[in-house]
Design a protein around this motif. Structure first.
Motif, PDB file in Angstrom:
ATOM      1  N   VAL A  74       7.537 -11.457   2.888  1.00 23.42           N
ATOM      2  CA  VAL A  74       7.090 -10.438   1.925  1.00 23.42           C
ATOM      3  C   VAL A  74       8.274  -9.640   1.397  1.00 23.42           C
ATOM      4  CG1 VAL A  74       4.784 -10.276   2.924  1.00 23.42           C
ATOM      5  CG2 VAL A  74       6.590  -8.754   3.754  1.00 23.42           C
ATOM      6  N   ALA A  75       9.465 -10.226   1.423  1.00 27.36           N
ATOM      7  CA  ALA A  75      10.657  -9.513   0.967  1.00 27.36           C
ATOM      8  C   ALA A  75      10.515  -9.037  -0.474  1.00 27.36           C
ATOM      9  CB  ALA A  75      11.886 -10.405   1.114  1.00 27.36           C
ATOM     10  N   ALA A  76       9.904  -9.857  -1.326  1.00 28.49           N
ATOM     11  CA  ALA A  76       9.748  -9.468  -2.729  1.00 28.49           C
ATOM     12  C   ALA A  76       8.855  -8.236  -2.867  1.00 28.49           C
ATOM     13  CB  ALA A  76       9.169 -10.636  -3.529  1.00 28.49           C
ATOM     14  N   SER A  77       7.833  -8.155  -2.034  1.00 25.72           N
ATOM     15  CA  SER A  77       6.936  -6.986  -2.075  1.00 25.72           C
ATOM     16  C   SER A  77       7.630  -5.736  -1.543  1.00 25.72           C
ATOM     17  CB  SER A  77       5.676  -7.267  -1.256  1.00 25.72           C
ATOM     18  OG  SER A  77       4.923  -8.311  -1.830  1.00 25.72           O
ATOM     19  N   LEU A  78       8.581  -5.900  -0.636  1.00 22.64           N
ATOM     20  CA  LEU A  78       9.310  -4.760  -0.073  1.00 22.64           C
ATOM     21  C   LEU A  78      10.367  -4.211  -1.015  1.00 22.64           C
ATOM     22  CD1 LEU A  78       9.809  -5.878   3.643  1.00 22.64           C
ATOM     23  CD2 LEU A  78       8.780  -3.717   2.904  1.00 22.64           C
ATOM     24  N   ARG A  79      10.775  -4.986  -2.001  1.00 22.32           N
ATOM     25  CA  ARG A  79      11.830  -4.541  -2.912  1.00 22.32           C
ATOM     26  C   ARG A  79      11.480  -3.185  -3.524  1.00 22.32           C
ATOM     27  NH1 ARG A  79      16.072  -6.887  -5.507  1.00 22.32           N
ATOM     28  NH2 ARG A  79      15.505  -8.903  -4.588  1.00 22.32           N
TER      29      ARG A  79
ATOM     30  N   ALA B 164       0.804  -1.219   0.000  1.00 25.93           N
ATOM     31  CA  ALA B 164       0.000   0.000   0.000  1.00 25.93           C
ATOM     32  C   ALA B 164       0.838   1.271   0.000  1.00 25.93           C
ATOM     33  CB  ALA B 164      -0.930   0.004   1.220  1.00 25.93           C
ATOM     34  N   SER B 165       2.127   1.183   0.345  1.00 27.92           N
ATOM     35  CA  SER B 165       2.906   2.400   0.545  1.00 27.92           C
ATOM     36  C   SER B 165       4.365   2.209   0.132  1.00 27.92           C
ATOM     37  CB  SER B 165       2.880   2.814   2.025  1.00 27.92           C
ATOM     38  OG  SER B 165       1.558   2.856   2.536  1.00 27.92           O
ATOM     39  N   GLY B 166       4.970   3.325  -0.244  1.00 31.45           N
ATOM     40  CA  GLY B 166       6.397   3.307  -0.543  1.00 31.45           C
ATOM     41  C   GLY B 166       7.239   3.391   0.702  1.00 31.45           C
ATOM     42  N   LEU B 167       6.633   3.865   1.810  1.00 31.56           N
ATOM     43  CA  LEU B 167       7.331   3.983   3.095  1.00 31.56           C
ATOM     44  C   LEU B 167       6.632   3.073   4.092  1.00 31.56           C
ATOM     45  CD1 LEU B 167       9.508   5.459   4.798  1.00 31.56           C
ATOM     46  CD2 LEU B 167       7.752   7.154   5.367  1.00 31.56           C
TER      47      LEU B 167
ATOM     48  N   ARG C  95      11.087  -0.431  -1.951  1.00 36.22           N
ATOM     49  CA  ARG C  95      10.436   0.430  -0.973  1.00 36.22           C
ATOM     50  C   ARG C  95      11.432   0.775   0.143  1.00 36.22           C
ATOM     51  NH1 ARG C  95       4.916  -0.364  -2.408  1.00 36.22           N
ATOM     52  NH2 ARG C  95       4.674  -2.342  -3.538  1.00 36.22           N
ATOM     53  N   THR C  96      11.035   1.692   0.994  1.00 31.40           N
ATOM     54  CA  THR C  96      11.863   2.062   2.138  1.00 31.40           C
ATOM     55  C   THR C  96      11.242   1.495   3.395  1.00 31.40           C
ATOM     56  OG1 THR C  96      12.678   4.099   1.121  1.00 31.40           O
ATOM     57  CG2 THR C  96      12.804   3.952   3.520  1.00 31.40           C
ATOM     58  N   LEU C  97      12.028   0.716   4.128  1.00 31.04           N
ATOM     59  CA  LEU C  97      11.609   0.133   5.394  1.00 31.04           C
ATOM     60  C   LEU C  97      12.261   0.910   6.526  1.00 31.04           C
ATOM     61  CD1 LEU C  97      10.312  -2.142   7.118  1.00 31.04           C
ATOM     62  CD2 LEU C  97      12.413  -3.474   6.722  1.00 31.04           C
ATOM     63  N   VAL C  98      11.453   1.426   7.444  1.00 29.32           N
ATOM     64  CA  VAL C  98      11.947   2.118   8.629  1.00 29.32           C
ATOM     65  C   VAL C  98      11.609   1.240   9.827  1.00 29.32           C
ATOM     66  CG1 VAL C  98      11.824   4.191  10.055  1.00 29.32           C
ATOM     67  CG2 VAL C  98      11.607   4.373   7.570  1.00 29.32           C
ATOM     68  N   ASN C  99      12.637   0.692  10.443  1.00 28.51           N
ATOM     69  CA  ASN C  99      12.441  -0.225  11.563  1.00 28.51           C
ATOM     70  C   ASN C  99      12.623   0.539  12.870  1.00 28.51           C
ATOM     71  OD1 ASN C  99      12.224  -2.385  13.263  1.00 28.51           O
ATOM     72  ND2 ASN C  99      14.126  -3.373  12.611  1.00 28.51           N
ATOM     73  N   LEU C 100      11.531   0.761  13.586  1.00 24.51           N
ATOM     74  CA  LEU C 100      11.567   1.468  14.864  1.00 24.51           C
ATOM     75  C   LEU C 100      11.391   0.510  16.032  1.00 24.51           C
ATOM     76  CD1 LEU C 100       9.559   4.707  13.944  1.00 24.51           C
ATOM     77  CD2 LEU C 100      12.038   4.349  14.000  1.00 24.51           C
TER      78      LEU C 100
ATOM     79  N   GLU D  97      20.320  -7.089   0.701  1.00 23.74           N
ATOM     80  CA  GLU D  97      20.333  -8.289  -0.143  1.00 23.74           C
ATOM     81  C   GLU D  97      19.036  -8.447  -0.929  1.00 23.74           C
ATOM     82  OE1 GLU D  97      23.254 -10.995   2.752  1.00 23.74           O
ATOM     83  OE2 GLU D  97      21.064 -11.254   2.785  1.00 23.74           O
ATOM     84  N   HIS D  98      17.959  -7.818  -0.437  1.00 22.66           N
ATOM     85  CA  HIS D  98      16.661  -7.942  -1.102  1.00 22.66           C
ATOM     86  C   HIS D  98      16.230  -6.651  -1.801  1.00 22.66           C
ATOM     87  CE1 HIS D  98      16.554 -11.433   1.613  1.00 22.66           C
ATOM     88  NE2 HIS D  98      15.719 -11.959   0.745  1.00 22.66           N
ATOM     89  N   GLY D  99      17.153  -5.714  -1.954  1.00 25.99           N
ATOM     90  CA  GLY D  99      16.832  -4.482  -2.677  1.00 25.99           C
ATOM     91  C   GLY D  99      15.871  -3.575  -1.941  1.00 25.99           C
ATOM     92  N   ILE D 100      15.933  -3.605  -0.620  1.00 25.88           N
ATOM     93  CA  ILE D 100      15.023  -2.821   0.219  1.00 25.88           C
ATOM     94  C   ILE D 100      15.802  -1.675   0.853  1.00 25.88           C
ATOM     95  CG2 ILE D 100      13.473  -2.881   2.212  1.00 25.88           C
ATOM     96  CD1 ILE D 100      13.405  -6.014   1.738  1.00 25.88           C
TER      97      ILE D 100
END
Length: 293
Positions: free
Chosen positions: A85-90, A64-67, A92-97, A114-117
């Protein structure tokens, strides 16, 4: 599209514990279209009532989102949720809080690369009620370009502080700053018990304590320069002098039945420095005791 949402980045929040809900609420309050997911669906109800979109699955939430912001119990939980869901995250930007160790953060950053995230690791330096207040810090570590790209969105959570490309530094700073907080709390509580034994109200003492902490911060700034230089001139006050001064604190506490373990620890550290021949140095020299030198 609602005018309030125009030019606002879509955001997904995964994990709706107290902190996760506060994050989602801050994004919603700032007008960001916000998708939420939580293992227990009912935790999303209040957010959905305020305009959030409820995702049925983690994959749906990610897409649903790029962030994508994740804030769950621990890093193993992050892996359990996001690895499938690593393929779906490729792309996109993941912010781990999520709170964890520097080593866990670096491992997560390696997995993301490694997964292009795109990956940012963060440390939230407030409790849930403080999220959304620009006076509170949110620490970020990882690719600085990603923080620059998403700064206008992330700053609705609090003041974004860039710690550079090492993804482990947000967790490391978080641990260090929490240690500082607990030490300050402990010293303040001991001192408040001490003066309170003679009838001083906590609020009256704390007013002066807060003023004193400004002076303490001035000392810290100077001591930081000494630590970086590896030289500890005792021009302001030597450890020898402070050993004598802490004796007054211990005596006052003993006379009032106040637990002396905290100042006793400080005295132990000071004596270790003195025994090593550094009694004429500044208090900053005690960092070498912590370092085991």
């Amino acid at each position: 599209m609602n005018a309030r949402h125009m030019n606002k980045q879509n955001v997904t929040v995964i994990g709706l514990g107290q902190m996760g809900r506060a994050l989602a609420e801050a994004f919603l309050a700032a007008g960001h279209p916000t998708t939420v997911w939580n293992r227990t669906e009912g935790k999303a109800d209040a957010l959905v009532a305020r305009g959030a979109a409820r995702a049925a699955t983690v994959a749906e939430a990610v897409e649903a989102s790029g962030l994508v912001v994740v804030c769950v119990l621990d890093y193993p939980a992050v892996g359990e949720l996001l690895a499938p869901v690593a393929a779906s995250l490729r792309g996109r930007t993941l912010v781990n809080l999520t709170s964890g160790s520097p080593e866990q953060a670096r491992a997560e950053a390696k997995w993301a690369a490694e997964h292009g995230i795109g990956y940012l690791d963060g440390g939230i330096m407030t409790t849930p009620p403080g999220v959304g207040d620009s006076s509170n810090m949110i620490l970020y570590a990882g690719a600085p370009a990603l923080l620059d790209e998403h700064r206008s969105t992330l700053e609705v959570l609090g003041d974004p502080v860039d710690l550079g490309p090492d993804a482990g530094l947000a967790s490391l700073y978080d641990a260090g700053l929490l240690g500082l907080m607990w030490s300050v709390f402990g010293g303040w509580l001991h001192a408040t018990a001490l003066v309170g034994a003679d009838g001083v109200a906590a609020k009256d003492f704390t007013a002066l304590a807060n003023r004193w902490l400004k002076t303490v911060s001035w000392f810290m700034t100077g001591y930081a320069e000494q630590i970086d230089a590896g030289e500890y001139p005792g021009a302001d006050a030597t450890i020898d002098v402070q050993v004598a001064a802490i004796g007054h604190l211990l005596h006052a506490g003993e006379a009032r039945g106040v637990d002396d373990r905290l100042p006793g620890l400080h005295l132990e550290l000071m004596r270790a420095a003195v025994d090593a021949g550094h009694g004429g140095d500044s208090y900053a020299r005690i960092i070498e005791v912590f370092r085991g030198k």
